[in-house]
Design a protein around this motif. Sequence first.
Motif, mmCIF file in Angstrom:
data_model
loop_
_atom_site.group_PDB
_atom_site.id
_atom_site.type_symbol
_atom_site.label_atom_id
_atom_site.label_comp_id
_atom_site.label_asym_id
_atom_site.label_seq_id
_atom_site.Cartn_x
_atom_site.Cartn_y
_atom_site.Cartn_z
ATOM 1 N N ILE A 1 0.831 -1.208 0.000
ATOM 2 C CA ILE A 1 0.000 0.000 0.000
ATOM 3 C C ILE A 1 0.860 1.250 0.000
ATOM 4 N N SER A 2 1.859 1.294 0.886
ATOM 5 C CA SER A 2 2.717 2.480 0.978
ATOM 6 C C SER A 2 3.938 2.152 1.827
ATOM 7 N N CYS A 3 4.934 3.045 1.767
ATOM 8 C CA CYS A 3 6.131 2.932 2.602
ATOM 9 C C CYS A 3 6.438 4.293 3.198
ATOM 10 N N GLN A 4 7.023 4.284 4.380
ATOM 11 C CA GLN A 4 7.430 5.535 5.002
ATOM 12 C C GLN A 4 8.429 5.225 6.097
ATOM 13 N N GLU A 5 9.139 6.264 6.524
ATOM 14 C CA GLU A 5 10.057 6.111 7.642
ATOM 15 C C GLU A 5 9.464 6.800 8.851
ATOM 16 N N ALA A 6 9.376 6.097 9.954
ATOM 17 C CA ALA A 6 8.857 6.663 11.200
ATOM 18 C C ALA A 6 9.459 5.880 12.354
ATOM 19 N N GLU A 7 9.695 6.593 13.463
ATOM 20 C CA GLU A 7 10.241 5.986 14.668
ATOM 21 C C GLU A 7 11.601 5.345 14.404
ATOM 22 N N GLY A 8 12.324 5.847 13.391
ATOM 23 C CA GLY A 8 13.638 5.300 13.076
ATOM 24 C C GLY A 8 13.599 3.999 12.315
ATOM 25 N N LYS A 9 12.418 3.617 11.801
ATOM 26 C CA LYS A 9 12.284 2.356 11.074
ATOM 27 C C LYS A 9 11.582 2.591 9.752
ATOM 28 N N LEU A 10 11.832 1.662 8.815
ATOM 29 C CA LEU A 10 11.100 1.661 7.561
ATOM 30 C C LEU A 10 9.798 0.917 7.800
ATOM 31 N N GLN A 11 8.675 1.586 7.536
ATOM 32 C CA GLN A 11 7.372 0.965 7.723
ATOM 33 C C GLN A 11 6.796 0.634 6.347
ATOM 34 N N VAL A 12 6.532 -0.646 6.131
ATOM 35 C CA VAL A 12 5.971 -1.131 4.869
ATOM 36 C C VAL A 12 4.531 -1.531 5.136
ATOM 37 N N ILE A 13 3.590 -0.721 4.638
ATOM 38 C CA ILE A 13 2.173 -0.958 4.908
ATOM 39 C C ILE A 13 1.627 -1.941 3.883
ATOM 40 N N ILE A 14 1.135 -3.079 4.367
ATOM 41 C CA ILE A 14 0.710 -4.164 3.488
ATOM 42 C C ILE A 14 -0.786 -4.431 3.589
ATOM 43 N N GLY A 15 -1.303 -4.475 4.794
ATOM 44 C CA GLY A 15 -2.717 -4.793 5.004
ATOM 45 C C GLY A 15 -2.862 -5.795 6.129
ATOM 46 N N THR A 16 -4.071 -6.323 6.283
ATOM 47 C CA THR A 16 -4.360 -7.180 7.425
ATOM 48 C C THR A 16 -3.664 -8.539 7.360
ATOM 49 N N HIS A 17 -3.129 -8.904 6.216
ATOM 50 C CA HIS A 17 -2.411 -10.175 6.098
ATOM 51 C C HIS A 17 -0.916 -10.003 6.377
ATOM 52 N N VAL A 18 -0.552 -8.897 7.007
ATOM 53 C CA VAL A 18 0.858 -8.603 7.260
ATOM 54 C C VAL A 18 1.519 -9.687 8.105
ATOM 55 N N GLY A 19 0.752 -10.316 9.017
ATOM 56 C CA GLY A 19 1.324 -11.358 9.865
ATOM 57 C C GLY A 19 1.847 -12.532 9.060
ATOM 58 N N GLU A 20 1.132 -12.895 7.991
ATOM 59 C CA GLU A 20 1.559 -14.008 7.148
ATOM 60 C C GLU A 20 2.823 -13.645 6.372
ATOM 61 N N VAL A 21 2.873 -12.390 5.894
ATOM 62 C CA VAL A 21 4.074 -11.928 5.186
ATOM 63 C C VAL A 21 5.266 -11.921 6.142
ATOM 64 N N TYR A 22 5.023 -11.445 7.358
ATOM 65 C CA TYR A 22 6.076 -11.412 8.382
ATOM 66 C C TYR A 22 6.638 -12.815 8.638
ATOM 67 N N GLU A 23 5.741 -13.793 8.775
ATOM 68 C CA GLU A 23 6.187 -15.168 9.033
ATOM 69 C C GLU A 23 7.034 -15.696 7.880
ATOM 70 N N ASP A 24 6.630 -15.382 6.645
ATOM 71 C CA ASP A 24 7.408 -15.827 5.492
ATOM 72 C C ASP A 24 8.789 -15.177 5.467
ATOM 73 N N ILE A 25 8.838 -13.883 5.806
ATOM 74 C CA ILE A 25 10.126 -13.173 5.826
ATOM 75 C C ILE A 25 11.044 -13.781 6.881
ATOM 76 N N ILE A 26 10.499 -14.024 8.076
ATOM 77 C CA ILE A 26 11.302 -14.615 9.149
ATOM 78 C C ILE A 26 11.809 -15.993 8.740
ATOM 79 N N ARG A 27 10.965 -16.763 8.047
ATOM 80 C CA ARG A 27 11.374 -18.091 7.602
ATOM 81 C C ARG A 27 12.530 -17.993 6.607
ATOM 82 N N ILE A 28 12.495 -16.941 5.755
ATOM 83 C CA ILE A 28 13.532 -16.781 4.725
ATOM 84 C C ILE A 28 14.847 -16.278 5.315
ATOM 85 N N ILE A 29 14.769 -15.258 6.166
ATOM 86 C CA ILE A 29 15.996 -14.643 6.684
ATOM 87 C C ILE A 29 16.494 -15.314 7.957
#
Length: 646
Positions: free
Chosen positions: A53-81
Amino acid sequence: MAKYEQLSNFIISNVGGKENIVSITHCMTRLRIKLNDKSKANINELENNKEIISCQEAEGKLQVIIGTHVGEVYEDIIRIIGDNQQKDDEPQEKGSFINVFAATITKIVVPALGVLLACGIISGLNSVLMATGVITADSGTYILLNAMGNACLTFFPVILGYTSAVAFGMDPFVGMILGAILIFPNIAVDMNAGEALFTVFEGTPFAMPVFKTFFGLPIIFPANGYTSTLIPIMLINLFASKVEKVLKKHLPAVTQQFMTPFITILFAGAIGVLVIGPISMILQNGLQAALTWLIGTSKILAFAVITLIYQPLVIFGLHWPLITLGIMEFATGGCSLIVASIFPASFTHMAACLAVLLRTKSPKMKSISLPAFLSACFCIIEPSIYGVTLPVKKRFAYCMAGGLVGGLILVLTNSPMYAVSMGVTGFMAFVNPAVGNFTGLIWCLVACLAAMAVTFTLTWVTYKPGEDGKNEDDVVYESTKNITHKKEVIASPVSGEVKALFTMKDEAFAKGSLGKGVCIVPDEGKIVAPFDGTIGALYPTGHALCIESENGAQVLIHVGTDTFDVKENIFTTLKKQGDKVKKGETLIKVDLKKMKEMGLNTETAVVVTNSNDYLDVINTNKNRISCNEPLMTTVISDVSLEMAKA
């Protein structure tokens, strides 16, 4: 392949690879990624992905706005990295106190938000059933539903004991035990039994009697205990995390499994109850007193500010401290007018999305506004903000106006919420469970309808089709599959070493304030035209000039830093303002030897000052470059060209 593996790999690649990720967390709609080197993040590529949806920098972090399924994306990222990026010793947030406080609150409160809202819905349902006579207060149904509805807030210190321990990088089970100590059965009653030995801060709003001692040290324990509180356990676990780190560093490894939690619980538990708890209660009472004073001074002004700032704070993820104040209201009075005042906000976004959905002719916009409308029904407004309202800024202003109207209606009619619940499931939370009164629910319906009417009407009435006969959304959101891209190559105006712009000593260039570009440390004393064009501006000293290409690229060439007032004959200009020039023509001669003898910095900035007119400005990947070699490439789409013409 995992469901979001392709998107996850795309995100990892465009934030600089997994080696550039220090830590990654998420809230309800966005990834929060802390990076080693922020300059490696390709924001343009991320935002051009249709799944982001959008990206921005706030609180010293890159915030990547995805939507309500962000938890699933997060789990996939953690599995990869791998979870090695989730470091326990992650550096503390840096920046202003507000940023640090907001980031900490977000880390601690957001993981518990799901169960907090769920319990709020159950509590509201229980209130409605009792108010309508379906159940009675002495029935088993009421007792069980009441336990379900109030369990989260009642045992909040235990829940936050876990989440705050995770946030501070300590053993979460130790954190839970420290939270459980604060609400141990009958501890508040036992600590306040008998005659008071003396009173601390007697005669002030912070007066606290002392009934018991711990080896002679006074114990100040609030009469109502620490049930439903936030700040005490957060501060205690912050202290405990420091204790635990010291113990892990100095205790023998063979004893750490039991000695570390033993000493941490004993020491932090005692210090927490004797010192941190009372201090935190003073802070919490102070916040409550300040809020009460502000409301007492001007209730309308106080809540007008709250309702107006809430939605902009959501954009930056800084709204949690405001919600925390609302939860503190629940802890002290069993209801919250703050949470009630921001309740209509999500309904304004429903209205804006509905108006756009009904008026737009753009298939792309329809595909965005419908799911955004559905998300807003459950108080998840980020898809609406980034997909529908904020891109056409007037719509976001209409949502703020609607939120103000709805919030003030609830405030002026004194209609608080009796449970934490948002969106369409939150109406039941306005029913007073003590008396079964539906007045608050009625006013809530009125407030939400009024908020929606204001936003819907303003969005509908001011909706304007574009001059080309297309809907205005077609310009902003038209599918990229039919878009053609035009490129313009900008040659290097100087020979030398190529460096990233952010490395420059001149802060204005380093921050990108003047546009995207590169830094070149010259090894030859001449500046040539990077393309066929016209000299738009030439500074009298000859240290800088602006040149515009025939295709519209505006390039600033600035030789050295602090060279604007050099009196010596260092720069020799061969052209004047307004001259037409050809690519490769020498424009300025520079005496690099004299500059170095004078101790002047020779770094030369080459920036595209109208970078915002382009989809992207791509820099060369060479470390050294010669005059007339390709230095940068600007990319513009036919849609961007049409917008520029308009």
